[in-house]
Design a protein around this motif. Sequence first.
Motif, mmCIF file in Angstrom:
data_model
loop_
_atom_site.group_PDB
_atom_site.id
_atom_site.type_symbol
_atom_site.label_atom_id
_atom_site.label_comp_id
_atom_site.label_asym_id
_atom_site.label_seq_id
_atom_site.Cartn_x
_atom_site.Cartn_y
_atom_site.Cartn_z
ATOM 1 N N LEU A 12 0.640 -1.184 0.153
ATOM 2 C CA LEU A 12 -0.033 0.155 0.184
ATOM 3 C C LEU A 12 1.183 1.143 -0.026
ATOM 4 C CD1 LEU A 12 -3.070 -0.654 2.462
ATOM 5 C CD2 LEU A 12 -2.771 -0.075 0.062
ATOM 6 N N ILE A 13 1.576 1.477 1.142
ATOM 7 C CA ILE A 13 2.617 2.438 1.069
ATOM 8 C C ILE A 13 3.635 2.519 -0.429
ATOM 9 C CG2 ILE A 13 4.768 3.258 2.410
ATOM 10 C CD1 ILE A 13 2.560 2.995 3.791
ATOM 11 N N SER A 14 3.974 1.454 -1.067
ATOM 12 C CA SER A 14 4.609 1.881 -1.394
ATOM 13 C C SER A 14 3.536 2.321 -2.913
ATOM 14 C CB SER A 14 5.802 0.587 -2.497
ATOM 15 O OG SER A 14 5.535 -0.456 -2.040
ATOM 16 N N ALA A 15 3.176 1.746 -3.543
ATOM 17 C CA ALA A 15 2.162 2.756 -4.391
ATOM 18 C C ALA A 15 1.487 3.809 -4.298
ATOM 19 C CB ALA A 15 0.175 1.688 -4.337
ATOM 20 N N LYS A 16 1.896 3.835 -3.512
ATOM 21 C CA LYS A 16 1.565 5.720 -3.282
ATOM 22 C C LYS A 16 2.919 6.559 -2.749
ATOM 23 C CE LYS A 16 -0.872 9.182 -0.120
ATOM 24 N NZ LYS A 16 -1.929 9.922 -1.601
ATOM 25 N N TYR A 17 4.063 6.017 -2.561
ATOM 26 C CA TYR A 17 5.423 7.010 -2.290
ATOM 27 C C TYR A 17 6.011 6.516 -2.778
ATOM 28 C CZ TYR A 17 3.000 9.541 2.169
ATOM 29 O OH TYR A 17 1.613 9.741 2.260
ATOM 30 N N ALA A 18 7.194 7.308 -3.201
ATOM 31 C CA ALA A 18 8.295 7.040 -4.186
ATOM 32 C C ALA A 18 9.401 6.155 -3.396
ATOM 33 C CB ALA A 18 9.142 7.804 -4.423
ATOM 34 N N PRO A 19 10.060 5.229 -3.483
ATOM 35 C CA PRO A 19 10.480 4.470 -3.081
ATOM 36 C C PRO A 19 11.467 5.362 -1.939
ATOM 37 C CG PRO A 19 10.670 3.703 -5.138
ATOM 38 C CD PRO A 19 9.777 4.532 -5.195
ATOM 39 N N GLU A 20 12.355 6.798 -2.950
ATOM 40 C CA GLU A 20 12.960 7.274 -2.280
ATOM 41 C C GLU A 20 12.439 7.768 -0.865
ATOM 42 O OE1 GLU A 20 12.348 7.981 -5.111
ATOM 43 O OE2 GLU A 20 12.237 10.512 -5.228
ATOM 44 N N GLU A 38 3.960 13.323 6.828
ATOM 45 C CA GLU A 38 3.227 13.157 6.091
ATOM 46 C C GLU A 38 3.137 11.336 5.707
ATOM 47 O OE1 GLU A 38 5.220 14.298 1.907
ATOM 48 O OE2 GLU A 38 2.779 13.063 0.841
ATOM 49 N N VAL A 39 3.903 10.472 5.580
ATOM 50 C CA VAL A 39 3.815 9.617 6.114
ATOM 51 C C VAL A 39 3.027 9.054 7.367
ATOM 52 C CG1 VAL A 39 4.878 6.921 5.965
ATOM 53 C CG2 VAL A 39 5.962 8.892 4.680
ATOM 54 N N ALA A 40 3.235 9.424 8.100
ATOM 55 C CA ALA A 40 2.768 8.946 9.455
ATOM 56 C C ALA A 40 1.395 8.914 9.363
ATOM 57 C CB ALA A 40 3.626 10.398 10.548
ATOM 58 N N SER A 41 0.975 11.124 8.963
ATOM 59 C CA SER A 41 -0.460 11.080 8.650
ATOM 60 C C SER A 41 -1.279 10.424 7.972
ATOM 61 C CB SER A 41 -1.363 12.618 8.606
ATOM 62 O OG SER A 41 0.237 12.722 7.429
ATOM 63 N N TYR A 42 -0.590 10.026 6.957
ATOM 64 C CA TYR A 42 -1.330 8.854 6.014
ATOM 65 C C TYR A 42 -1.314 6.904 6.658
ATOM 66 C CZ TYR A 42 -1.690 5.167 1.990
ATOM 67 O OH TYR A 42 -2.137 3.916 1.356
ATOM 68 N N LEU A 43 -1.072 6.840 6.874
ATOM 69 C CA LEU A 43 -0.364 5.352 7.751
ATOM 70 C C LEU A 43 -1.664 5.832 8.903
ATOM 71 C CD1 LEU A 43 2.806 5.124 8.549
ATOM 72 C CD2 LEU A 43 1.228 3.221 7.787
ATOM 73 N N ARG A 44 -2.273 6.811 9.681
ATOM 74 C CA ARG A 44 -2.867 7.317 10.766
ATOM 75 C C ARG A 44 -4.495 7.225 9.574
ATOM 76 N NH1 ARG A 44 -4.860 7.866 15.196
ATOM 77 N NH2 ARG A 44 -5.537 9.907 16.705
ATOM 78 N N GLY A 45 -4.461 8.056 9.049
ATOM 79 C CA GLY A 45 -6.110 8.499 8.913
ATOM 80 C C GLY A 45 -6.118 7.458 7.517
ATOM 81 N N THR A 46 -5.563 7.111 6.987
ATOM 82 C CA THR A 46 -6.283 5.563 5.989
ATOM 83 C C THR A 46 -6.812 4.818 6.641
ATOM 84 O OG1 THR A 46 -4.236 6.286 4.898
ATOM 85 C CG2 THR A 46 -5.998 4.319 3.814
ATOM 86 N N PRO A 47 -8.590 4.145 6.254
ATOM 87 C CA PRO A 47 -8.894 3.380 7.113
ATOM 88 C C PRO A 47 -8.573 2.206 7.127
ATOM 89 C CG PRO A 47 -10.684 5.462 5.880
ATOM 90 C CD PRO A 47 -9.231 4.946 5.536
ATOM 91 N N GLU A 48 -8.245 1.492 5.744
ATOM 92 C CA GLU A 48 -7.725 0.743 6.427
ATOM 93 C C GLU A 48 -6.132 0.606 7.042
ATOM 94 O OE1 GLU A 48 -7.922 2.449 3.432
ATOM 95 O OE2 GLU A 48 -6.676 1.277 2.053
#
Lengths: 147, 367, 198, 369
Positions: A12-20, A38-48
């Motif tokens: 899920l993460i690599s689909a959204k963010y670039a590998p660097e 940015e990554v942390a708020s994605y992790l916290r906010g995404t329902p799945e």
Amino acid sequence: MQALSFDEIAGLISAKYAPEMVAPSQGSLVVGGEHLLEVASYLRGTPELDFDYLISVTAVDYRGHFEIVYHLTSLQHSHSLVLKVRCPQDKPVMPSVVSLWRGADLQEREVFDLMGVSFAGHPNLKRLFLWDGFKGYPLRKDYSSGT
Amino acid sequence: MALKTEPFVLNIGPLHPSTHGVFRLLATLDGEVVIDIEPIIGYLHRGIEKLAEEREYQKDIPLCDRLDYVAAMSHSMAYVMAVEKLLGISVPERAEYIRVIMVELQRIASHLLAVGSIANEIGTFFTPFMYMFRERERILDLFDMVCGQRLLYNYMRFGGVSHDLPEEFIPALAKFINQMPGYIDEYDQLLAENEILLVRTKGIGVLPPELAINCSVSGPTLRASGVARDIRRCDPYSIYDRFEFDIPTRTAGDCYDRYRQRIEEMRQSLRIIRQAVEQLPQGKVNSQVPIRVRPPQGDVFVHVEAPRGELGFYLVSDGSEKPYRFHIRAPSLINLTPLREMIIGWKLADAIVIFGSIDIIMGEIDR
Amino acid sequence: MEVGRERIYSAAELDAHEGALIEALRASSQQPVTDPDEWLQKELQRNVLVTSVDAVLNWSRRSSLWPVICFPACCAFEFIGASASRFDMSRFGMDILRGSPRQADLLITAGTLTWKMAPQVRRLYDQMAEPKWVIAMGACGITGGIFRDSYSVVPGYNRIVPVDVYVPGCPPRPEALLNGIEMLRQKINARSISTEGE
Amino acid sequence: MTAAGTISQASALASDWPGNFWLHLLVFALIILAFVILTVIILIWLERRLLGRIQVRPGPNRAGPFGLLQPIADVVKILTKEDTVPGWGDRLVFWLAPLVAFVPVLLVFAVVPFWNGALLADLNIGILYVLAVSSVASVGIFMTGWASGNKYSLIGAMRDIAQLISYEIPMMLSLAAVVLVAGSLSLNEIVAAQDVPYILLQPMGFTIFFIAALAEANRTPFDLVEADSEIVAGFNIEYSGMKFAILYLMEYSEVVFIAAIATSLFLGGWRGPFLPPFLWFVIKMFAVFFVLIWIRGTLPRLRIDQVMAFAWKFLLPLALINLVVTGAQVVFWPQAPYWSLVPINVTLLAALLLLWARFFRLGGSRVGI
């Protein structure tokens, strides 16, 4: 309502963010320091994903760079994740995650106190255990008490 | 006409009868009402993490005992589990059962102390405290029988426990677990419906579940707010998946619930001990692990349900005989995060009770 | 709410002040404070009046040792255990645990002392009214124990306050503490008003 | 109701016993001083032993037989301890405060009858005098809190004043009901009028008086003044040596004072069969002590706003009702026999307590900041 395995989360993460920005490595996600919030708020906010519970924040001194380690878990899905963020020894500044997880408050202060990594955006960043005027950061590998 | 008042700062601690050690609370009071607090800690900062990184793995077990000195078994068990995970070794069946019995006994002992001190802070002149200590002494006697120490046991070893149970232990334990439910009922009789205790704790210091989760609160304090997170159930370690027990939760999240929560957990611990004693297999209690261990490179995070909450050990090994990084996720420290929200607006007397109901141990906070 | 005040210290100033205090105390207490005990062996110039006054005074002092609260760490629970039902220190008249150092006679240092805590303990000792005694309980109280090598631990309470009786153990069992108290009672018994203040 | 004086005047001690007005004052002053101090010493011993018993432990037992000399050891030790005065305190007030606190408590005993007529001064306004003088002790406590220059002691002192003002009123009203029944303000005459102890005739009056007296003497569950777990030692935190001894004595003489007043007004004072009257007085006092210690050993402490609410919302209305009911009984049914009044009043107490407890909830909410 289902627990995701590490590979699924990493996918899920690599689909959204670039590998660097984010790269999975040995069961943990290695995040670039400037992208942490940015990554942390994605992790916290995404329902799945819904990582709503921050278990632990700590730092390791790898002689040359610091690694800040975040252990996250989701009470809903009961899956967990390890985030690792590197920051250079000569400029030990990290973004604070207190705005996302209040639980980081005292732990970031602890890291600041004992490891000397400061957290930008922390509401009350001052020494937690040691007193004002204590020289050095004891958990760094180059620390010697002089006694 | 409003009276003109001036807030003043009251320095509670570091040595104060109800700060559970050396905790300092800088409270700003308006009359009796607490309008601001700042917890100041570090008066017992002994540098355990640094000391542990300077010693061999085996020598860190006593340090872990001294982290939370009323729950030493739980802490050394968490540490040895972390090292076992690094080493990749397994533990004999009997040792696992012995560990569970010890840790659950320790949980009862620790909760007894917690409940006693809550009652003490409400102002009973030590009486419930003394009653709780009476039973705590019996648990300490059991520990004394097993490992010759009353408080800090140094009993856990990598790959098992240091030695087997003595012969007289199981009968003594059976006697204890048969009598203990009666004692718990006695506390309920004496305390649970005491009118003054109710008005002093019900509705006081409510910790809403959202705040508790956001602040990473764990253990009985979290479960009293209605969040059923117990590591023994959600991430089973050791042999906890073999036992039947409930995760009691409460709903209100006030001081009364935190007190009742601990009483309920004592009952559940007794249930676990009873099953563990019934299933206790024969066999050896220690797999042969060398005294000087050199775990392979890597890091490991192990968390267990200690009496005060989620206790985690984060170890990094560089392949040498000393841990490269030794970090403790201390439940007491993190449980203090929402303290300000819980206390502000209550009276000074409530602040003491709220603080006591979180049940902290300074050794673990300051490390 | 505006009330004129000379000065309100900011939190940062208070922290800096505390830090300076700690550093100063740390610099000044690198050597143990000695507690001379030659007087215990010395034969006293006693007369009937002094000895009977001594007898009453020493009896009252040793039978009513009120401990002050100083519970930094592990040993505190053995101390509480010693005062709880089973070992019951109150038999010796020690059941009144004073929160206020002014009214206490005995400082039982139950636990590790850190440099951050040291000024408070020193102050506690200074606030106690004479005559006062100190029991260093546990290995940490005597030498720093298992934490001696740490950067923040005071190697023994005798760097900060003079200690009368040392009770070893990590932690000492309540019986050991009671034995230490018994030793302190013997020490009190050897006092005389004719030598007080020397 | 029976008028005062059913006890024959012949058995009463002459008002100038042992023969001379001044000698009478001197002898009784000494008796009171000795009585109070001795009772306090026994009370301290009793409290520590009984608390030990309640807490499943032996309690002090090494100093003297059964630890009887323990309070003596304490006293000698405290008296010979260094007397510290905080540098930032108010020296004069600091020095005066223990005396101001202790003397009024001692003065109260001037009107307490140990025997028929055996009292220092049989004032015909005895109860008024008791209420007036006993309140002065709180001024002393406030002085200690102020002079110490310590925030803890100041909080303790403030609590004491608030508590005193609130509880004085229900206490006064409950005593007024007793006065109505007895028809006299003199303590000796009230005792003489008690053919049935007034605890039976005035159960509600006794309950209210006892609770209010607990609060006035700062005993559990109203011991907010020196709440150990909150404000460490409260008002006496900075005191040591002799001054602390006096404050300690004051606290316990307040207990003796409660017991003495409760004995005289509600338990029939020195009256009783077989035993000499003085002994009856002491026995009843110790019965009250026992209850006080029992309460101390078992009950937790209330919070300050709950203490206030309890006085104003619970005790005060009940005390007023009690006064009205007693007044009505005295006016409209003056010749009522005891056997009918006692059950009526006890039922009334039970009904009112239950009813009021349903309406009244202690609690107190969070203050919005």
